[in-house]
Design a protein around this motif. Sequence first.
Motif, mmCIF file in Angstrom:
data_model
loop_
_atom_site.group_PDB
_atom_site.id
_atom_site.type_symbol
_atom_site.label_atom_id
_atom_site.label_comp_id
_atom_site.label_asym_id
_atom_site.label_seq_id
_atom_site.Cartn_x
_atom_site.Cartn_y
_atom_site.Cartn_z
ATOM 1 N N TRP A 2 0.824 -1.201 0.000
ATOM 2 C CA TRP A 2 0.000 0.000 0.000
ATOM 3 C C TRP A 2 0.862 1.256 0.000
ATOM 4 N N TRP A 3 2.178 1.096 0.163
ATOM 5 C CA TRP A 3 3.038 2.240 0.419
ATOM 6 C C TRP A 3 3.975 2.545 -0.732
ATOM 7 N N SER A 4 3.743 1.969 -1.881
ATOM 8 C CA SER A 4 4.634 2.165 -3.020
ATOM 9 C C SER A 4 3.856 2.641 -4.232
ATOM 10 N N MET A 5 4.563 3.346 -5.136
ATOM 11 C CA MET A 5 3.983 3.829 -6.384
ATOM 12 C C MET A 5 4.966 3.553 -7.506
ATOM 13 N N ILE A 6 4.444 3.187 -8.671
ATOM 14 C CA ILE A 6 5.306 2.889 -9.810
ATOM 15 C C ILE A 6 4.900 3.741 -11.002
ATOM 16 N N THR A 7 5.907 4.202 -11.751
ATOM 17 C CA THR A 7 5.710 4.951 -12.983
ATOM 18 C C THR A 7 6.537 4.274 -14.061
ATOM 19 N N ALA A 46 10.191 -8.026 6.299
ATOM 20 C CA ALA A 46 10.302 -9.066 5.275
ATOM 21 C C ALA A 46 9.120 -9.082 4.316
ATOM 22 N N PHE A 47 7.968 -8.566 4.737
ATOM 23 C CA PHE A 47 6.770 -8.592 3.907
ATOM 24 C C PHE A 47 6.580 -7.315 3.106
ATOM 25 N N GLY A 48 7.467 -6.353 3.240
ATOM 26 C CA GLY A 48 7.356 -5.089 2.531
ATOM 27 C C GLY A 48 6.631 -4.003 3.284
ATOM 28 N N ASP A 49 6.231 -4.274 4.537
ATOM 29 C CA ASP A 49 5.585 -3.245 5.351
ATOM 30 C C ASP A 49 6.627 -2.224 5.798
ATOM 31 N N PRO A 50 6.313 -0.926 5.739
ATOM 32 C CA PRO A 50 7.315 0.092 6.060
ATOM 33 C C PRO A 50 7.680 0.113 7.539
ATOM 34 N N ILE A 51 8.950 0.386 7.775
ATOM 35 C CA ILE A 51 9.457 0.650 9.125
ATOM 36 C C ILE A 51 9.956 2.090 9.086
ATOM 37 N N GLY A 52 9.225 2.992 9.693
ATOM 38 C CA GLY A 52 9.578 4.411 9.647
ATOM 39 C C GLY A 52 8.945 5.095 8.449
ATOM 40 N N HIS A 53 9.397 6.337 8.203
ATOM 41 C CA HIS A 53 8.795 7.158 7.157
ATOM 42 C C HIS A 53 9.738 7.447 5.997
ATOM 43 N N SER A 54 10.923 6.858 5.973
ATOM 44 C CA SER A 54 11.878 7.141 4.894
ATOM 45 C C SER A 54 11.388 6.534 3.573
ATOM 46 N N ARG A 55 11.780 7.165 2.472
ATOM 47 C CA ARG A 55 11.395 6.734 1.123
ATOM 48 C C ARG A 55 12.652 6.460 0.312
ATOM 49 N N GLN A 56 12.502 5.637 -0.714
ATOM 50 C CA GLN A 56 13.610 5.303 -1.595
ATOM 51 C C GLN A 56 13.085 5.253 -3.028
ATOM 52 N N ILE A 57 13.827 5.849 -3.947
ATOM 53 C CA ILE A 57 13.514 5.751 -5.369
ATOM 54 C C ILE A 57 14.329 4.590 -5.921
ATOM 55 N N ASN A 58 13.630 3.632 -6.513
ATOM 56 C CA ASN A 58 14.245 2.431 -7.067
ATOM 57 C C ASN A 58 13.998 2.439 -8.571
ATOM 58 N N ALA A 95 13.302 -4.851 -4.759
ATOM 59 C CA ALA A 95 12.012 -4.166 -4.876
ATOM 60 C C ALA A 95 11.084 -4.522 -3.727
ATOM 61 N N LEU A 96 10.574 -3.504 -3.055
ATOM 62 C CA LEU A 96 9.509 -3.566 -2.049
ATOM 63 C C LEU A 96 9.912 -4.137 -0.696
ATOM 64 N N SER A 97 11.053 -4.811 -0.568
ATOM 65 C CA SER A 97 11.508 -5.338 0.715
ATOM 66 C C SER A 97 12.990 -5.672 0.623
ATOM 67 N N HIS A 98 13.721 -5.523 1.732
ATOM 68 C CA HIS A 98 15.145 -5.870 1.733
ATOM 69 C C HIS A 98 15.363 -7.378 1.632
ATOM 70 N N PRO A 142 6.895 -9.810 -1.600
ATOM 71 C CA PRO A 142 6.002 -8.654 -1.627
ATOM 72 C C PRO A 142 5.640 -8.328 -3.076
ATOM 73 N N GLY A 143 4.459 -7.799 -3.276
ATOM 74 C CA GLY A 143 4.014 -7.446 -4.620
ATOM 75 C C GLY A 143 3.348 -6.094 -4.627
ATOM 76 N N LEU A 144 3.117 -5.587 -5.807
ATOM 77 C CA LEU A 144 2.467 -4.289 -5.978
ATOM 78 C C LEU A 144 1.413 -4.416 -7.062
ATOM 79 N N ASP A 145 0.213 -3.953 -6.778
ATOM 80 C CA ASP A 145 -0.846 -3.808 -7.771
ATOM 81 C C ASP A 145 -1.101 -2.321 -7.940
#
Length: 166
Positions: A2-7, A46-58, A95-98, A142-145
């Motif tokens: 729920w916390w990722s966006m793709i372009t 491990a499931f892609g749920d955020p820890i904290g509020h930092s963002r990363q561009i991948n 992508a989406l999780s370490h 983890p996945g993204l729709d």
Amino acid sequence: SWWSMITTAGIEYDRHTWGRFAGAQMDYVAAFLPVIVLNQPGKTDAFGDPIGHSRQINRGIGVEPIGLRMMWFSNREVKPYLIMKGGLFAFTHKALSHNASYLNFDLQMGLGAEFHIHRRLDFRVGFSDLHFSDAFIVPSNPGLDSMSITEGICYRFGGHRRSAAY
């Protein structure tokens, strides 16, 4: 996630290949996506749920060599279509999780319409659902729709050819 966006941005190849089915022209579709930008959490579990509020561009790149488009009224000014494409995305970071993977499988499905503009040009607009995940090639999946509006300019090589109406 729920916390990722793709372009994405790229080039799509469409070719009338398989005749007609259910009144639609059946086309082969392939796409190359040299630009993929994934805005994801900087730290995750491990499931892609955020820890904290930092963002990363991948950043990434993609290829979708498997695709099908059904286009109705291909000889008219407005051409509705259904489309499905699949392939691989490769990212510079996991992508989406370490615990996830750099390589992900994608499936995109959508619908829309092409509007005739000029002898060789059409404008395409549609709505699509893009799913990607690593399909458990590593222990975490983890996945993204992402549902989005798609748009593009269609250029026909070899001149203006209208399909015969069936």
